[in-house]
Design a protein around this motif. Sequence first.
Motif, PDB file in Angstrom:
ATOM      1  N   VAL A   1     -38.410 -20.171 -45.910  1.00  0.00           N
ATOM      2  CA  VAL A   1     -37.392 -20.522 -46.898  1.00  0.00           C
ATOM      3  C   VAL A   1     -36.477 -21.609 -46.353  1.00  0.00           C
ATOM      4  CG1 VAL A   1     -35.534 -19.579 -48.327  1.00  0.00           C
ATOM      5  CG2 VAL A   1     -37.553 -18.178 -47.816  1.00  0.00           C
TER       6      VAL A   1
ATOM      7  N   GLU B   1     -38.057 -14.825 -57.375  1.00  0.00           N
ATOM      8  CA  GLU B   1     -37.471 -14.253 -56.168  1.00  0.00           C
ATOM      9  C   GLU B   1     -36.791 -12.922 -56.438  1.00  0.00           C
ATOM     10  OE1 GLU B   1     -33.994 -16.534 -54.748  1.00  0.00           O
ATOM     11  OE2 GLU B   1     -34.322 -17.803 -56.504  1.00  0.00           O
TER      12      GLU B   1
ATOM     13  N   ARG C   1     -29.211 -18.900 -45.288  1.00  0.00           N
ATOM     14  CA  ARG C   1     -29.516 -20.326 -45.459  1.00  0.00           C
ATOM     15  C   ARG C   1     -28.288 -21.185 -45.194  1.00  0.00           C
ATOM     16  NH1 ARG C   1     -30.311 -21.952 -50.405  1.00  0.00           N
ATOM     17  NH2 ARG C   1     -31.200 -23.929 -49.725  1.00  0.00           N
TER      18      ARG C   1
ATOM     19  N   LEU D   1     -30.447 -14.114 -48.459  1.00  0.00           N
ATOM     20  CA  LEU D   1     -31.058 -15.439 -48.273  1.00  0.00           C
ATOM     21  C   LEU D   1     -30.008 -16.535 -48.395  1.00  0.00           C
ATOM     22  CD1 LEU D   1     -34.421 -15.114 -50.258  1.00  0.00           C
ATOM     23  CD2 LEU D   1     -34.067 -14.944 -47.787  1.00  0.00           C
TER      24      LEU D   1
ATOM     25  N   VAL E   1     -37.767 -25.684 -45.462  1.00  0.00           N
ATOM     26  CA  VAL E   1     -38.696 -25.546 -46.570  1.00  0.00           C
ATOM     27  C   VAL E   1     -39.793 -26.601 -46.468  1.00  0.00           C
ATOM     28  CG1 VAL E   1     -37.550 -27.094 -48.206  1.00  0.00           C
ATOM     29  CG2 VAL E   1     -38.685 -25.033 -49.050  1.00  0.00           C
TER      30      VAL E   1
ATOM     31  N   LEU F   1     -34.307 -18.568 -53.180  1.00  0.00           N
ATOM     32  CA  LEU F   1     -35.545 -19.334 -53.138  1.00  0.00           C
ATOM     33  C   LEU F   1     -35.485 -20.556 -54.050  1.00  0.00           C
ATOM     34  CD1 LEU F   1     -38.376 -18.977 -51.768  1.00  0.00           C
ATOM     35  CD2 LEU F   1     -39.158 -18.087 -53.972  1.00  0.00           C
TER      36      LEU F   1
END
Length: 616
Positions: free
Chosen positions: A527, A549, A427, A423, A530, A557
Motif C-alpha cells: 500500500v 478496501e 501511510r 492504513l 504503491v 487503499l
Amino acid sequence: MDSAELAELGQQLRVDGIRASAAAGSGHPTSSMSAADLMAVLLAHHLHYDFDRPEHPANDRFVLSKGHASPLLYAAYKAAGAIDDEELLTFRKLGSRLEGHPTPRRLPWVETATGSLGLGLPVGVGIALSGKRLEGSGHRVWVLCGDSELAEGSIWEAAEHASYENLDNLTAIVDVNRLGQRGPTRHGHDLDAHARRFRAFGWHTIEIDGHDVDAIDRAYGEARSTLGQPSVILARTLKGKGVADVEDREGLHGKPLEDADAAIEELGGVRDLRVRVHTPDVEGVPRSVPGGRLDLPRWERGEKAATRDAFGKALAALGTARGDVVALDGEVGDSTRTEFFAKEHPERHVECYIAEQQLVAAAVGLAARGWVPYAATFAAFLTRAHDVIRMAAVSGAGINLVGSHAGVSIGQDGPSQMGLEDLAMMRSVHGSTVLYPCDAHQTARLVATMAGLDGVRYLRTSRGDGPLLYGPDEEFPVGGSKVLRSLGQDDRVTIVAAGVTVPEALAAADALDAQGIPVRVVDLYSVKPVDRYTLRRAAEETGCLLTVEDHHPEGGLGDAVLDAFLDGRPVPRLVRLAVTSVPGSASPEEQLHAAGIDAESIAAAVRLLVEQAITP
C-alpha cells in the motif's frame, strides 16, 4: 571534581545554555538552567560513556526526555569535548546538528528523538530492557524528565513496565522545577506527591535538593547501588536558577533571556571547563547475532489459513534464523499469534500487557540497541500509540508494527475492535512502509522482508481463514503488486484490492466473466510504496479503476492508488468501495456485504460502470 568544581560546571552549563538560546533568538534556557546541576554531577561523576565511540556496547545511555531543554544537552556536549563553542552557537540554525529538540538523525550521542513529552522514559525502558534481559551488559540508562510530563499516561505505562521487569539499571531523574509552559504544574514542588506515585508502581524513590551538588552525587550513587527495582530521583529545582530576573518566575517558558549578557555576568561569566567523562569500565563485546536457515511455513494447495496465523508462524521461523529478532505484544498474543514466537524464543519475547504506548516505545528502545523488534496488537489499538509511532519516524527508528483484526471482516465483535483507520494512520508516517497481504504465503514472505527494511514498517493482518492464492516460493517485492487476472487490452475495468477483498474481487471477476465482462484484478499488497507502474498501465488500458478496501475511504487503499496519478498526468476514472458507516455486530460475510465490499457488491459496481461507459 570536588563540590566547588561541580558547582562551577553547573554554572557553565547555565551560561552556555543562555548563550546558545541568545544566538538562536529562541529556545528554552530557563528549563535548561533548572537541571544544570543535575547534569553537571551526572556528566562528571556517574555517566560512563565514550563520546568517541557512541556505539561502544558498554556505554551508559542517556535520554533527555524533556527535549526542549536541549541547550543544556548541547552545553554538556561542549563540556565533554564532543562539540566546540562555534558549533554550540549554531543552535537552531539552518543546517545545524543542534536542533531545537535533539534527534539521533543528527547526533550520534542521542538515543531517541524527544520533544513530545512523556516519551523519553518509555523508550528508556526499552533500552534498559535490552541491557538487562538481552545484552546482559552492565550499562545504565539515565533519563532526565521534567515534572510537567509526569501528567502523561505514557510515563505511568513505562513506570509499571520498568518495575515489572525489575529494571535496576534504569534511573529516572525528575527536574521538579514547579513551572510548566503556562504556569505552575499540578503538584508544584510537592516531591512527596510524585514519590507516592512512583513508590506505588514499585520504584525506589530519592528526594533531594536539585541544586545541592553533594546531595545529587549521593543520590546517583544510591540509585546505582539499588538492586531489584528502578530508581527515581525527584529533585526540587528552580526554573531559571541563578538569574534573579527569571528565577522561579512564570511566563518565561520557551523564551530567550531579555538581557543575556547581564544574566551571564550574574552567573559569573563565560567559562571553558572540560570534563573527562568516565569511559566504560569494561571494553564490552559487540553482540553476536546467531543466524541460520530461514524455513518459512508452507501450506498445501486447497488449505485455508488466516494471515494472522501466517504472521505468527513466520515470525517464529524468522526468530530461529535471526538472533536479533525480538517480539513484543500487548497481551493479545493468542490473537495476534505472537504466542508462536513466545513459545519458541521466550528469552526474546517481551509482554507489554495492555499498554500500547509502552509497547511501541519499548520497540523503539530495542531498535536503538540494534535489535529488530516486531510489536503486535489489534490494528484498532495501535491508534493509541500514534504519537510514539510519529516520533519513531523522527528518530529514524527501525521498527516493525503488526495490526491484527483489521476491518469489518472480523465479524461479531463490533466497531470498537475493528481497525478501520490504521492504513491512513500508517501511510501518513514519514518514510513508512505499509503492507497488507491477502494470503498465508504472501504474509510469510512479507514478514521476512520487513526485517531488512528501514524506518517504520506496518503489516496488516486479518482474523479469518482465507484461501491460498500464491505458492510458497512466490516473491513479493516491496512497492510491487500482483495482477491476478487479466485479458490485456480487452479488460473493461481494473479492480484494485488488498487483504480480505482480494478473494472477493476474484469471485466478482468470475461472475462478471460469465456475463461477458472481462475485468483485471490487481492485488495491491504494497500500500506504501504503491506500484505506480502497474496502476498507470491499468488506467491506460482499462480506463477505470475500482478500489475495494476493508477500511474507511479516507486515507486508505483508494487514496494510495490516487497517489500514483499525482505527477500531473490525467487522473483516470476512480471509483471507491469502502466502509462508509459505523458497523454493528454481524458475521464476517454479513459485514462485508453490509459495507458493500463483498463479491456481489463489487460485481454490481462493475456492471454499473460498464453500463455507464456504453450509455450514449
